[in-house]
Write an enzyme that holds these catalytic residues in place. Structure first.
Site, short mmCIF file in Angstrom:
data_model
loop_
_atom_site.label_atom_id
_atom_site.label_comp_id
_atom_site.label_asym_id
_atom_site.label_seq_id
_atom_site.Cartn_x
_atom_site.Cartn_y
_atom_site.Cartn_z
N GLY A 125 -17.35 10.66 -12.20
CA GLY A 125 -16.04 9.76 -12.02
C GLY A 125 -16.73 8.51 -11.63
O GLY A 125 -16.17 7.61 -10.90
N ASP A 232 -6.65 6.87 -8.14
CA ASP A 232 -7.73 6.25 -7.32
C ASP A 232 -7.94 4.77 -7.97
O ASP A 232 -7.54 4.47 -9.02
CB ASP A 232 -8.89 6.76 -7.05
CG ASP A 232 -9.51 7.25 -8.53
OD1 ASP A 232 -9.04 7.51 -9.66
OD2 ASP A 232 -10.86 7.09 -8.59
N ASP A 233 -8.09 3.90 -6.78
CA ASP A 233 -8.37 2.50 -6.97
C ASP A 233 -7.47 1.64 -7.72
O ASP A 233 -7.84 1.08 -9.09
CB ASP A 233 -9.85 2.33 -7.85
CG ASP A 233 -11.05 3.00 -6.71
OD1 ASP A 233 -10.65 3.17 -5.70
OD2 ASP A 233 -12.20 3.58 -7.43
N TRP A 327 -14.11 15.48 -3.05
CA TRP A 327 -14.94 14.70 -4.05
C TRP A 327 -15.79 14.03 -2.99
O TRP A 327 -15.50 13.10 -2.18
CB TRP A 327 -13.76 13.70 -4.65
CG TRP A 327 -14.42 12.77 -5.53
CD1 TRP A 327 -15.61 11.82 -5.31
CD2 TRP A 327 -14.08 12.08 -6.66
NE1 TRP A 327 -15.84 10.90 -6.29
CE2 TRP A 327 -14.65 11.00 -7.23
CE3 TRP A 327 -12.64 12.36 -7.39
CZ2 TRP A 327 -14.57 10.45 -8.30
CZ3 TRP A 327 -12.46 11.61 -8.50
CH2 TRP A 327 -13.22 10.54 -8.94
N TRP A 328 -17.20 14.47 -3.39
CA TRP A 328 -18.17 13.96 -2.18
C TRP A 328 -18.93 12.86 -3.00
O TRP A 328 -19.61 13.26 -4.24
CB TRP A 328 -19.18 14.90 -1.93
CG TRP A 328 -20.28 14.50 -0.71
CD1 TRP A 328 -19.85 13.59 0.33
CD2 TRP A 328 -21.68 15.00 -0.53
NE1 TRP A 328 -20.84 13.40 1.04
CE2 TRP A 328 -22.02 14.07 0.55
CE3 TRP A 328 -22.53 15.70 -1.34
CZ2 TRP A 328 -23.40 14.16 1.22
CZ3 TRP A 328 -23.71 15.76 -0.81
CH2 TRP A 328 -24.07 15.28 0.48
N ASN A 329 -19.02 11.43 -2.58
CA ASN A 329 -19.63 10.33 -3.22
C ASN A 329 -21.12 10.41 -3.01
O ASN A 329 -21.33 9.56 -2.29
CB ASN A 329 -18.77 9.11 -3.11
CG ASN A 329 -17.73 9.01 -3.92
OD1 ASN A 329 -17.69 9.02 -5.14
ND2 ASN A 329 -16.73 8.51 -3.49
N ASP A 334 -23.10 3.84 -8.06
CA ASP A 334 -22.30 2.54 -8.73
C ASP A 334 -21.90 1.48 -7.54
O ASP A 334 -21.79 0.44 -8.15
CB ASP A 334 -20.98 3.25 -9.43
CG ASP A 334 -20.23 3.93 -8.39
OD1 ASP A 334 -20.23 3.80 -7.14
OD2 ASP A 334 -19.12 4.33 -8.88
N ASN A 362 -19.93 13.35 -7.06
CA ASN A 362 -19.97 12.30 -7.92
C ASN A 362 -21.22 11.99 -8.22
O ASN A 362 -21.96 11.46 -7.00
CB ASN A 362 -19.10 11.33 -7.46
CG ASN A 362 -18.78 10.22 -8.43
OD1 ASN A 362 -19.04 10.32 -9.50
ND2 ASN A 362 -18.45 9.11 -7.95
#
Length: 711
Positions: A125, A232-233, A327-329, A334, A362
């Site tokens: 993602g 999201d976003d 959802w672990w970034n 990025d 992610n």
């Protein structure tokens, strides 16, 4: 009941060896040795692998953990029995058996094993260059070996997943590749989720609702059996919880529930982290109250990039009335593309497994390098109590480069932190060395500092040279190459600084001023080479720079050089050398917290602020300022905040000397979010540029681009 009779050669394709077996990964929950010890397999091992028949319980089946992915494995003499709670469990048991016997040895044992988290894996993602088709195929094999069972396809730069083409079918080539991915994932025991990201331009009409259902049907025809919707976003009408819940409930009833072979729906909310939650608005509570109970809700933690703990899980679960799907970034980069995140996957609580429905990582756009963190995540989500991040980190490096593990680990220790960033997420880097130098009780003299620092730099350089020269794992080395080249320059800079300091300490015994100046000029030259490399074509696409050792080694070297130069300047020599030799042609400053740490990249005459990929809340009166080290002549400037008509809400000014001069802003088209400057900008001289929100109200934007060119 299904049985599979396999020989060791057929199952493993490996020959016997005298050494003990490799570690079983992920670490099993219960393992009992029932025999006298390990022995060579001189004859084929007969393997019986079955899925538990709930209608007929036999002795072996009573030992099967009663949860998804669980299995029971027993090795006795020349036989191995595997019973999985489900097909996934059977595959997990076979993978464990492969690991146990992969060196041609076996031991009588029993294993009862199961995952702590039912759904574990990866969400592609990130913003930036998506993974290649081959990289994804290879990832699924990696997931199979490490018992990861989920992959969510949601690359932000796939236009058929998001705006502008989510309503359109995939072209034939891309559709064929997706079909192949789905089939490969299924063969590897991985649930392939296809996600759609329609919220940016969704019209909230029956026609668009039907377009989304049609797209899901098209993906179903390609073999997809697991689906997700990302909100999201985004901003505007798409952010309303009641709109999202209504749409998802409709999809759930008219698509998900109508197909018995489709997995529960997953959604990523707009307020997907605690820092963005507006309690008065009640977004999360509305989702919790109105969204169908079987729809999963994703969550990144207290901020966009954050580790997960028990308090955070309790907080969100109470509001969404279900277990959050994490959802672990990490190790995604990025938001810091000039860095690598090659460190261990530490920081999450070990007592939160019962509080989550799933956990996906992610990753970086560098698929092979991401496996270092994913190895640890697989271990963590399977058996949290047994998880040791640094042990698993070493094992991951060993799997990726078994013949050059030490060299890779040495380099990776300098490529673990994200650097200053808008998310304020930092990682350890060379923690042992940093702690040693920070310990005041060590009372290091300058000579000690030079001795130890030179040793670290020699080790780093030797490791880099080893990696650059080897041919093991070419894909990983291709991904790491820009940073390996920078690490070599960093090590050379460090050795030069240490030589410079040694010249200072030796000069009372012998007048070697000329050597001191030579090393000083060499250090300056190496800093220029590091800057030039950052802005060269060796970088990957969209990469704004190349940072290595930025958290500890580079600051230590800069501080050492500055100290040595100040001592030199204070002596009786005529030279007055600059103690700061860093090259910073442009510096960003901002009172917008989410932008304050955004780096500025310069390549030739092009200057660009690195994109901020989250929704930025820009307060009224707040500014973004770029200061120039030297006066420049401007040729052009444009920016894209993904908001049409925003030019009238912002004021751009250029400073030369003490005077700020306004520059007009405009859109070429009403439906084009790109903002351009008026003709007066060309030829203006500037030592600073300032963009201010003069609308009188807070603006929500996404900093997609802010760039200018000079003559």
């Amino acid at each position: 009941m299904r049985y599979f009779f396999l020989s060791v050669v057929a199952l493993l394709g490996l020959v016997a060896a005298a050494q003990p077996p490799l570690k079983i990964h992920p670490t099993p929950h219960e393992l009992t040795y029932t025999g006298a010890g390990w022995h060579d397999l001189t004859a084929p091992l007969e393997v019986k692998a079955e899925v538990a028949d709930k209608r007929r319980i036999n002795k072996r089946q009573t030992k099967v953990p009663l949860q998804r992915g669980g299995y029971y494995l027993r090795i006795t003499g020349g036989e191995a029995f595997i019973v999985g709670y489900d097909e996934e469990g059977r595959l997990n048991g076979l993978e464990t058996l492969r690991q146990i016997t992969q060196n041609g040895r076996a031991c009588d044992m029993e294993i009862r094993d199961w995952p702590d988290v039912p759904f574990r894996g990866v969400v592609e993602g990130f913003y930036g260059t998506p993974w290649t088709h081959q990289a994804r195929l290879d990832q699924f094999e990696f997931y199979h070996r490490h018992k990861l069972n989920v992959y969510l396809y949601g690359p932000k730069d796939d236009p058929y997943h998001s705006t502008p083409l989510w309503r359109q079918p995939y072209p034939a080539k891309e559709a064929a590749q997706l079909r192949e991915l789905v089939e490969k994932a299924k063969a590897c025991g991985v649930n392939f989720y296809w996600a759609i990201h329609p919220g940016q331009d969704f019209r909230w009409t029956e026609a668009d609702r039907d377009s989304l259902l049609w797209k899901f049907e098209a993906m179903y025809d390609l073999g997809v059996r697991s689906f997700a919707v990302f909100f999201d976003d985004i901003w505007g009408e798409g952010t309303k919880a009641e709109n999202q819940a209504g749409l998802l409930n409709y999809i759930n009833e008219h698509f998900i529930h109508q197909k018995p072979d489709v997995a529960p729906l997953i959604m990523c909310p707009t307020e997907y982290n605690r820092a963005w939650v507006n309690e008065q608005k009640g977004y999360l509570r509305t989702l919790g109250e109105t969204l169908a109970e079987d729809i999963e809700i994703m969550w990144t933690g207290n901020t966009v990039v954050h580790c997960i703990d028990r308090e955070s899980m309790e907080w969100v679960n109470e509001r969404i009335r279900r277990k959050a799907y994490i959802w672990w970034n990490f190790p995604v980069t990025d938001y810091c593309r000039d860095h690598l995140m090659l460190g261990p996957a530490y920081g999450n609580g070990k007592d939160i497994a019962p509080m989550m429905s799933g956990f996906v990582s992610n990753p970086m756009e560098h698929a092979e390098a991401s496996k270092i963190a994913l190895y640890g995540i697989a271990e963590y989500t399977w058996n949290m109590e047994a998880f040791e991040p640094y042990t698993e980190w070493w094992d991951a490096l060993k799997e990726l480069m078994p013949n050059h593990t030490t060299a890779l680990s040495t380099f990776a220790r300098y490529a673990q932190d994200a650097g200053p960033n808008g998310h304020r997420f930092r990682r350890d880097e060379c923690e042992t060395e940093a702690a040693f130098f920070a310990d005041k009780t060590n009372k290091l003299t300058l000579a000690d500092t030079l001795l130890y620092t030179a040793q670290y730099c020699r080790e780093l350089r030797a490791s880099v040279e080893e990696l650059l020269a080897c041919d093991e794992n070419p894909q990983l080395l291709r991904e790491l190459r820009p940073w390996l080249l920078q690490a070599r320059l960093l090590a050379d800079y460090g050795l030069t600084v240490c030589a410079l300091g040694q010249e200072l300490t030796d000069r009372e015994e012998c007048d070697r001023v000329d050597y001191f100046l030579t090393y000083y000029q060499a250090a300056r030259a190496l800093k220029r080479q590091m800057f030039d490399l950052e802005n060269s074509d060796v970088r990957h696409p969209l990469q704004p720079g190349i940072k290595v050792g930025e958290k500890w080694l580079l600051p230590t070297l800069d501080a050492t050089l500055a100290s040595v130069v100040r001592c030199y300047n204070s002596d009786s020599y005529l030279d007055d050398l600059d103690a700061d030799i860093n090259i910073r042609p442009f510096t960003l400053k901002s009172d917008v917290p989410q932008l304050a740490s955004q780096p500025v990249a310069a390549k030739g005459n092009n200057v660009e602020v690195r994109p901020a990929l989250e929704v930025v809340k820009w307060p009224a009166g707040a500014s973004l300022t770029i200061e120039c080290l030297n006066t420049v002549t401007l040729q052009g400037l444009d920016f894209n905040f993904e908001r049409c008509g925003i030019a009238s809400k912002l004021t751009l000014e250029v400073r030369h000397g003490a005077t700020w001069q306004p520059v007009s802003l405009l859109h070429y088209k009403a439906d084009d979010p790109v903002v351009h400057t008026g003709g007066e900008l060309g030829g203006m001289q500037a030592d600073a540029l300032r963009l201010t929100n003069t609308s009188g109200q807070e603006l929500e934007i996404k900093l997609n681009r802010f760039a200018f060119t000079t003559r």
